[in-house]
Design an enzyme around this catalytic site. Structure first.
Site, mmCIF file in Angstrom:
data_model
loop_
_atom_site.group_PDB
_atom_site.id
_atom_site.type_symbol
_atom_site.label_atom_id
_atom_site.label_comp_id
_atom_site.label_asym_id
_atom_site.label_seq_id
_atom_site.Cartn_x
_atom_site.Cartn_y
_atom_site.Cartn_z
ATOM 1 N N ASP A 157 38.056 44.150 48.476
ATOM 2 C CA ASP A 157 37.331 43.059 49.154
ATOM 3 C C ASP A 157 38.077 41.743 48.971
ATOM 4 O O ASP A 157 38.212 40.958 49.908
ATOM 5 C CB ASP A 157 35.909 42.950 48.578
ATOM 6 C CG ASP A 157 35.166 44.268 48.678
ATOM 7 O OD1 ASP A 157 35.018 44.772 49.792
ATOM 8 O OD2 ASP A 157 34.769 44.816 47.640
ATOM 9 N N HIS A 185 29.864 45.531 45.583
ATOM 10 C CA HIS A 185 30.798 46.021 46.607
ATOM 11 C C HIS A 185 29.954 46.614 47.733
ATOM 12 O O HIS A 185 29.728 47.822 47.795
ATOM 13 C CB HIS A 185 31.746 47.070 46.025
ATOM 14 C CG HIS A 185 32.523 47.787 47.097
ATOM 15 N ND1 HIS A 185 33.483 47.174 47.848
ATOM 16 C CD2 HIS A 185 32.439 49.057 47.559
ATOM 17 C CE1 HIS A 185 33.958 48.037 48.733
ATOM 18 N NE2 HIS A 185 33.338 49.193 48.578
#
Ligand code: NAX
Length: 329
Positions: A157, A185
């Protein structure tokens, strides 16, 4: 001394993408010999065995051995690094509770096997989703292993966020730093550009010059692009992120072991930092110092950023409550 690296789900896509880079020294360095232990379930054994044959054919100078097994006790024996990639994907009609329960059946036993068999300095990085809560389940099951040794991958990410910011600023990605991911996440993650730097200088003015209302750009363009990048990859490529995920996992472990020269992001256990409930595995801005992740302290979060962090942390709390109700932690 040769380091033992265990990779679960090694017969899967991400496993295949990471094995050869690890064997080539991209993770622990060009002077560190490695021994790979590939853990699979019976259905995945053929793919893992095939990868092991290819690893042999790579004639990697740093690779001292490869073992393929479906027995966690064998796979984690003496492990210094454990990359927990194999997980149960969400199937049709599967509710979140079903998904958490199915993964609890994987990560609980793996946590116990790590406690029983891995090296005392084992570093665990969970890639398989839901990564933060799977890491929590494994850590809770690993009696005697400090929770600081269990982490969840949010580096993909962060890499996506840095790359998007670099593209917006028309600059190479290597010059862009300090773009941490906060929270889970998942789609609630908060990629935070408020401290971002370009060649060491704050980017706020450049962003304001480029986009005018930077907050609107963050809300409408930047954050959704980063948080939904996985879906975009699936749409364009016809398959989920693989090589970029493998690369991020390698970045995560390399930095953890060798240290960072600036901030990065990792899902690590909270001790109450930034008001995040103790014990959650939450992504924070971190540095790695002397082989240990340290949460960057003293950062200002304005009300808007605070609400973003809180929303993602609330999701983590709900996941923890769900796995607690299932008796998984
Ligand atoms: P694949 O389905 O290609 O591979 C998974 C492998 O795990 C399979 O070979 C399967 O047999 C094996 N496996 C299942 N249960 C196991 C167990 N109990 N022990 C050992 N092996 C087991 O999936 P892949 O594309 O490699 O993705 C793996 C995981 O990464 C998924 O959960 C995916 O959601 C997750 N991801 C996490 C990311 C992150 O940033 N944290 C990003 C990429 C990816 O989405």
């Amino acid at each position: 001394m040769t380091k033992t690296i265990t990779i679960t789900g090694a017969g899967g896509q991400i496993g295949y993408a990471m094995l050869f880079r690890i064997a080539a020294g991209d993770m622990l360095g060009s002077d560190e010999h490695v021994r790979l232990r590939l853990l699979e379930i019976p259905q995945g054994m053929g793919a893992a065995e095939g990868a092991a044959l290819e690893l042999q054919d790579g004639a990697f100078a740093l690779l001292d051995g490869v073992e393929v097994t479906d027995d966690p006790a064998v796979a984690f024996d003496g492990a210094n690094i454990a990359l927990l990639v194999g997980a149960r994907p969400r199937g049709p009609g599967m509710e979140r509770g079903d998904l958490l329960a199915a993964n609890g059946g994987i990560f609980g036993p793996q946590g116990r096997a790590i406690a029983a068999h891995a090296a005392s300095d084992v570093r665990v990085a969970v890639v398989g989703n839901p990564a933060n809560t799977n890491a929590l389940i494994a850590s809770s099951a690993a009696d005697g292993v400090p929770a600081e040794q269990f982490t969840a991958l949010t580096r993909l990410d962060e890499n996506r966020a840095r790359a998007q910011l670099a593209q917006a600023l028309h600059t190479p990605v290597g010059a862009v730093r300090r773009v941490p991911i906060w929270g889970n996440h998942s789609a609630t993650q908060f990629p935070d550009i408020s401290h971002a730097t370009l060649d060491g200088e704050p980017v706020a003015e450049r962003l304001a010059a480029a986009f005018g209302d930077v907050r609107a750009w963050q809300e409408q363009t930047f954050i959704p692009r980063v948080a939904k990048r996985g879906a975009e990859i699936i749409e364009v490529r016809g398959s989920s992120s693989v090589a970029s995920a493998a690369s991020a996992a390698i970045d995560h472990v390399r930095d953890w072991v060798h240290g960072t020269d600036d901030w990065t992001s990792a899902g690590v256990v909270s001790h109450g930092e930034y008001g995040v409930p103790e014990g959650l595995i939450c992504s924070f801005p971190v540095r790695a110092v002397d082989g240990t992740w340290r949460i960057v302290d003293g950062l200002e979060l304005d009300d808007w950023a605070r609400a973003r962090v809180d929303a993602s942390v609330t999701e983590l709390v709900e996941e923890r409550e769900a796995v607690r109700a299932l008796g998984l932690i």
